[in-house]
Design a protein around this motif. Structure first.
Motif, mmCIF file in Angstrom:
data_model
loop_
_atom_site.group_PDB
_atom_site.id
_atom_site.type_symbol
_atom_site.label_atom_id
_atom_site.label_comp_id
_atom_site.label_asym_id
_atom_site.label_seq_id
_atom_site.Cartn_x
_atom_site.Cartn_y
_atom_site.Cartn_z
ATOM 1 N N LEU A 326 0.815 -1.218 0.000
ATOM 2 C CA LEU A 326 0.000 0.000 0.000
ATOM 3 C C LEU A 326 0.848 1.267 0.000
ATOM 4 N N GLY A 327 2.077 1.181 0.498
ATOM 5 C CA GLY A 327 2.923 2.364 0.564
ATOM 6 C C GLY A 327 3.986 2.446 -0.502
ATOM 7 N N ASN A 328 4.065 1.436 -1.383
ATOM 8 C CA ASN A 328 5.146 1.368 -2.375
ATOM 9 C C ASN A 328 4.648 1.808 -3.747
ATOM 10 N N PRO A 329 5.211 2.892 -4.309
ATOM 11 C CA PRO A 329 4.762 3.386 -5.622
ATOM 12 C C PRO A 329 4.916 2.371 -6.750
ATOM 13 N N ALA A 330 5.714 1.326 -6.550
ATOM 14 C CA ALA A 330 5.860 0.300 -7.587
ATOM 15 C C ALA A 330 4.541 -0.424 -7.845
ATOM 16 N N PHE A 331 3.600 -0.338 -6.907
ATOM 17 C CA PHE A 331 2.318 -1.024 -7.043
ATOM 18 C C PHE A 331 1.195 -0.083 -7.478
ATOM 19 N N GLY A 332 1.499 1.166 -7.781
ATOM 20 C CA GLY A 332 0.473 2.090 -8.238
ATOM 21 C C GLY A 332 0.772 3.509 -7.810
ATOM 22 N N LYS A 333 0.162 4.461 -8.513
ATOM 23 C CA LYS A 333 0.452 5.870 -8.240
ATOM 24 C C LYS A 333 -0.115 6.329 -6.900
ATOM 25 N N THR A 334 -1.320 5.858 -6.577
ATOM 26 C CA THR A 334 -1.959 6.287 -5.346
ATOM 27 C C THR A 334 -2.204 5.087 -4.431
ATOM 28 N N ARG A 335 -2.497 5.371 -3.186
ATOM 29 C CA ARG A 335 -2.786 4.302 -2.237
ATOM 30 C C ARG A 335 -4.035 3.537 -2.657
ATOM 31 N N ASP A 337 -5.050 3.053 -5.781
ATOM 32 C CA ASP A 337 -4.636 2.180 -6.891
ATOM 33 C C ASP A 337 -3.964 0.916 -6.353
ATOM 34 N N ARG A 338 -3.126 1.096 -5.352
ATOM 35 C CA ARG A 338 -2.394 -0.046 -4.801
ATOM 36 C C ARG A 338 -3.338 -0.997 -4.075
ATOM 37 N N TYR A 339 -4.303 -0.432 -3.371
ATOM 38 C CA TYR A 339 -5.280 -1.280 -2.677
ATOM 39 C C TYR A 339 -6.100 -2.084 -3.686
ATOM 40 N N ASN A 340 -6.536 -1.437 -4.740
ATOM 41 C CA ASN A 340 -7.320 -2.137 -5.760
ATOM 42 C C ASN A 340 -6.510 -3.248 -6.418
ATOM 43 N N LEU A 341 -5.220 -3.008 -6.598
ATOM 44 C CA LEU A 341 -4.364 -4.045 -7.167
ATOM 45 C C LEU A 341 -4.239 -5.220 -6.202
ATOM 46 N N LEU A 342 -4.110 -4.923 -4.922
ATOM 47 C CA LEU A 342 -3.963 -5.985 -3.928
ATOM 48 C C LEU A 342 -5.218 -6.844 -3.832
ATOM 49 N N VAL A 343 -6.384 -6.210 -3.806
ATOM 50 C CA VAL A 343 -7.621 -6.979 -3.578
ATOM 51 C C VAL A 343 -8.273 -7.453 -4.873
ATOM 52 N N GLY A 344 -7.779 -7.012 -6.013
ATOM 53 C CA GLY A 344 -8.417 -7.417 -7.259
ATOM 54 C C GLY A 344 -7.477 -7.706 -8.406
#
Length: 802
Positions: A326-335, A337-344
């Motif tokens: 959730l805190g790493n920009p490598a997983f998305g521009k915003t928190r 975006d990162r959450y959506n990537l993690l759960v979906g």
């Protein structure tokens, strides 16, 4: 037959319609028939039929209107569950918004394909985007008083489910699924328009595959693979006739036919599917009849979500992984975006957690700290040279509950606040390693000596990196560590952990250089702010966490290469491709020579006289205890070239609530010193390194091995009476020794003829030999003054203190 309703629960038919409402019901269905007939005509008008008269004009106008509707429906990847695995591939946890595992059609049992087609759209492979016959049949049955049925094809159902997936609110979902009035008819037309494009863009098999992956099967299972896993603990490719027919029956109303709640209704619905399969020729009527007699035979597998399933030990590491994503920009521009990537995003997250090292840490922690102790033990093990976290353990049980029970924690004391931790704890003498590293990096050799007193008061001359002056008001040596000080070089000062020694070493190196070394080695306070630029930096006044301390010490084991701590081996997207930017982030924080010299200085901490004497691991290791003011917390951090482990013992509520000293740890009462944490480190490393070939950090370079002896003023006692000279030398910290053989000298008989070494500079505590004069050769003995020895001569500098 057509008649699927996707995930929409059908409205129950109220019974025969009487009175004035019947004409309205008839007109509504006729209106829909007219609309769909017109559309059907539109679809074939340009191909097979010429436009004739008024009908042609109406058809053309309708076609123009229909063609003007949006035709392209975006079909982004479906949300899939993400899996968190340990280093060996064992599942730790899953994260999902919708539990779904996408599979290609070839991995769906043929009988499952037949079952879904038979009950939802048996002419699927025969008609186009609109099943005109199915629509007429559904309207006729609805009008005759049967259950309400729709005329949607599988393609239309798929279109609707895509729109539902894209809806961002319950209101949008309601709008997409509305079937009433003009809006309902308009939705049907738009749905059909999209379906026309879908039929052109994809083959029938591709549409069926997409449909089976998107559809909801109830009880949290999205898609056929998740449904097979959930209800029968199998895969979609291994579904049997009875299993497939039950799943196919759920699609129409997954809530009403949920077999975990309504087994009788679910079985009746399954038998309806079997009957329909027999009628359509998917199976024989005999097979259908036989299957209808069988029980449902569920074997339910639950799908726990998030780190709650990771367990009371691994849950802390799992939460660290999630927070890192959730805190790493490598997983998305915003928190978001990162959450959506993690759960979906359907990620496969292969973490760095090593089961062997983790088990070793868990056992060591359980042996030394009770989960019901007011003190929490926290441990992190990092691999030098990569920063990969191999173990993370907290002495209490992990929980996601808002209010933790006794023996539980709902935050992670092993990490900083950004990763789900708390406020951290002062790490005391563990911080001395950074002053040591700064000195060696600055060229100060291991043999550099400092005369460390028992206490220091009002020591000025410190300046931070902005040039602001500061001073140390008072510092004392801890009773349990360091003793009274004395002349010490870097290894002995480190082994004995002498506070005054390290304050003077920091004074010599400079506060700014010491602070910069902490920054180079990735150290931050647990609240995310930089370490404070105060002289107390060297004594560990900052509140920190084991994650960052272990990663910093790992650099000493890796020839000065610091790697930011990471929980990842690699991360795969839903297509099996590695996500970029997830690898180790490393830099050279200090020279290899300086790093090796740090290890050299730390290697004797386990030896007699060291602060962790007797707590070695049977191979060469390097470490440092950490004792804080008033026994508030205790630390031990140590390493080999293979692993670096940091252990803290502190109250999760802070030192004001409970100090370490005197606390009940369970197996024993805490002393309040860093050696309280050392047994946890020892037992973890012994088990974790079992079977691993021992190795050592290389020797430091020659320039850092040289000695620089401290020199102080040696009084010139020549000509003084022996007793007075001896007394003065002792007061100055030297060891006077009188040679028994008098020597010729111009000095008066009985006085000091000379010393070895002579007056000037000498090492504190060194031996000074006094040679007694017997007077000049052939000289007449000088009579002693009557006042000797009852009256001593006046003692003046430099022999005596002024």
């Amino acid at each position: 037959m057509a008649g699927g309703h996707g995930t929409t629960v059908p409205v129950a038919y109220p019974g025969p319609v009487s009175g004035n409402f019947a004409p309205i019901h008839i007109l509504r269905n006729l209106a829909l028939l007219v609309v769909l007939s017109l559309v059907a005509g539109i679809l074939v008008a340009g191909i097979a039929l010429p436009a004739v008269g008024g009908a042609g004009l109406v058809g053309k106008a309708g076609a123009d209107s229909f063609e003007s509707l949006p035709s392209e429906l975006a079909t982004p990847p479906l949300p899939e569950r993400s899996r968190i695995l340990d280093r060996r591939g064992n599942e730790i946890a899953t994260y999902y918004r919708e539990y779904r595992v996408n599979v290609p059609l070839e991995k769906v049992a043929p009988i499952m394909r037949k079952a879904i087609v038979a009950i939802e759209d048996y002419r699927f492979y025969e008609h186009g985007s609109l099943d005109f016959k199915g629509t007429l049949r559904a309207l006729a049955r609805n009008q005759a008083g049967g259950s309400t049925q729709g005329g949607s094809t599988l393609t239309q159902q798929y279109v609707k489910q895509v729109q539902v997936e894209q809806a961002k609110s319950p209101d949008e979902v309601q709008k997409v699924t509305n079937r009433e009035g003009a809006e309902g008819y308009g939705r049907k037309l738009q749905e059909l328009r999209y379906a026309v494009t879908m039929e052109k863009k994809y083959s029938k098999d591709e549409i069926l595959e997409r449909y089976l992956n998107i559809i909801y099967f109830g009880d949290g299972a999205y898609g056929v693979e998740a449904a097979a896993q959930h209800y029968f603990s199998t895969s979609a490719s291994k579904l049997t006739l009875t299993q497939a027919s039950m799943l196919a029956g759920l699609v129409r109303s997954p809530y009403a036919y949920d077999p975990t709640k309504h087994a009788t209704t679910a079985k009746a619905r399954r038998n309806t599917v079997l009957q329909r399969m027999g009628e359509t020729g998917a199976i024989s009527m005999a097979e259908a009849a036989k299957a209808q007699k069988e029980y449902l035979e569920l074997k339910v597998t639950e799908f726990p979500n998030s780190c709650g399933q990771a367990g009371k030990y691994n849950g802390f590491f799992c939460e660290y992984v999630a927070q890192e994503i959730l805190g790493n920009p490598a997983f998305g521009k915003t928190r978001t975006d990162r959450y959506n990537l993690l759960v979906g995003g359907g990620l496969t997250i292969r973490t760095s957690l090593d089961p062997k090292v983790q088990r070793s840490a868990i056992k060591a922690m359980r042996n030394n700290v009770s989960k019901k102790s007011p003190i929490a033990g926290s441990l992190v093990t990092v691999q030098p040279g990569t920063g990969k976290v191999r173990a993370m353990v907290v002495s209490r049980d992990f929980t996601t509950a808002g209010k933790a029970k006794k023996g539980q924690l709902n935050f992670n004391t092993a990490v900083d606040r950004a990763h789900g931790g708390g406020n951290g704890a002062q790490f005391g003498s563990n911080a001395k390693a950074f002053t040591l590293a700064a000195a060696l990096q600055d060229g100060i050799p291991l043999g550099y000596e400092i005369n460390a007193p028992g206490s220091i008061h009002n020591l000025g001359g410190f300046k931070d990196c902005q040039g602001r002056p500061n001073f140390y008001p008072s510092v004392f040596n801890a009773d349990g560590e360091g003793g009274g000080g004395g002349v010490l070089d870097l290894p002995r000062g480190t082994m004995k952990s002498v506070n005054t020694f390290f304050v003077l070493l920091e004074h010599r190196v400079g506060l700014c250089k010491t602070w910069k070394m902490t920054r180079s080695l990735g150290m931050i306070r647990s609240d995310g702010t930089p370490m404070k630029q105060y002289p107390s930096l060297t004594l560990g006044s900052d509140e920190v966490d084991p994650l960052h301390v272990s990663a910093a010490y790992a650099a000493f084991a890796a020839k000065g290469k610091y790697c930011r701590p990471t929980p990842f081996e690699y991360v795969l997207d839903t297509n099996g491709k590695k996500l970029p930017g997830i690898g180790p982030e490393c830099k050279q924080a200090l020279s290899a020579g300086a790093a090796n010299a740090v290890a050299y200085a730390m290697k004797n901490v386990f030896s007699s006289g060291g602060t962790a004497a007797g707590l070695g691991i049977g191979r060469q290791a390097y470490g440092k205890t950490g004792t804080t003011n008033d026994g508030a917390a205790g630390w031990f951090t140590g390493y080999t070239p293979e692993l670096a482990t940091s252990v803290s013992l502190a109250s999760p509520k802070g030192a004001a609530a409970q100090r370490l000293r005197g606390a009940d740890l369970g197996p024993r009462t805490a002393s309040g010193f860093g050696k309280d944490a050392a047994p946890i480190w020892q037992q973890t490393m012994q088990r974790a390194l079992k079977g691993v070939e021992p190795s050592q950090v290389p020797m430091p370079p020659p320039n850092l091995m040289r000695s620089v002896h401290v020199q102080v003023e040696l009084p010139d006692v020549k000509g003084m009476p022996v007793a007075a000279a001896t007394d003065l030398l002792k007061k100055k910290g030297f060891e006077p020794v009188v040679d028994p053989t008098p020597v010729d000298s111009t000095e008066a008989k009985g006085t000091v003829a000379r010393t070895e070494p002579g007056g000037g500079q000498a090492r504190p505590g060194s031996k000074v030999t006094l040679f007694v004069s017997k007077g000049p050769p052939g000289a007449t003995p000088t009579a002693r003054p009557s006042t000797w020895p009852t009256k001593k001569p006046e003692c003046k500098p430099p022999w005596c203190r002024p």
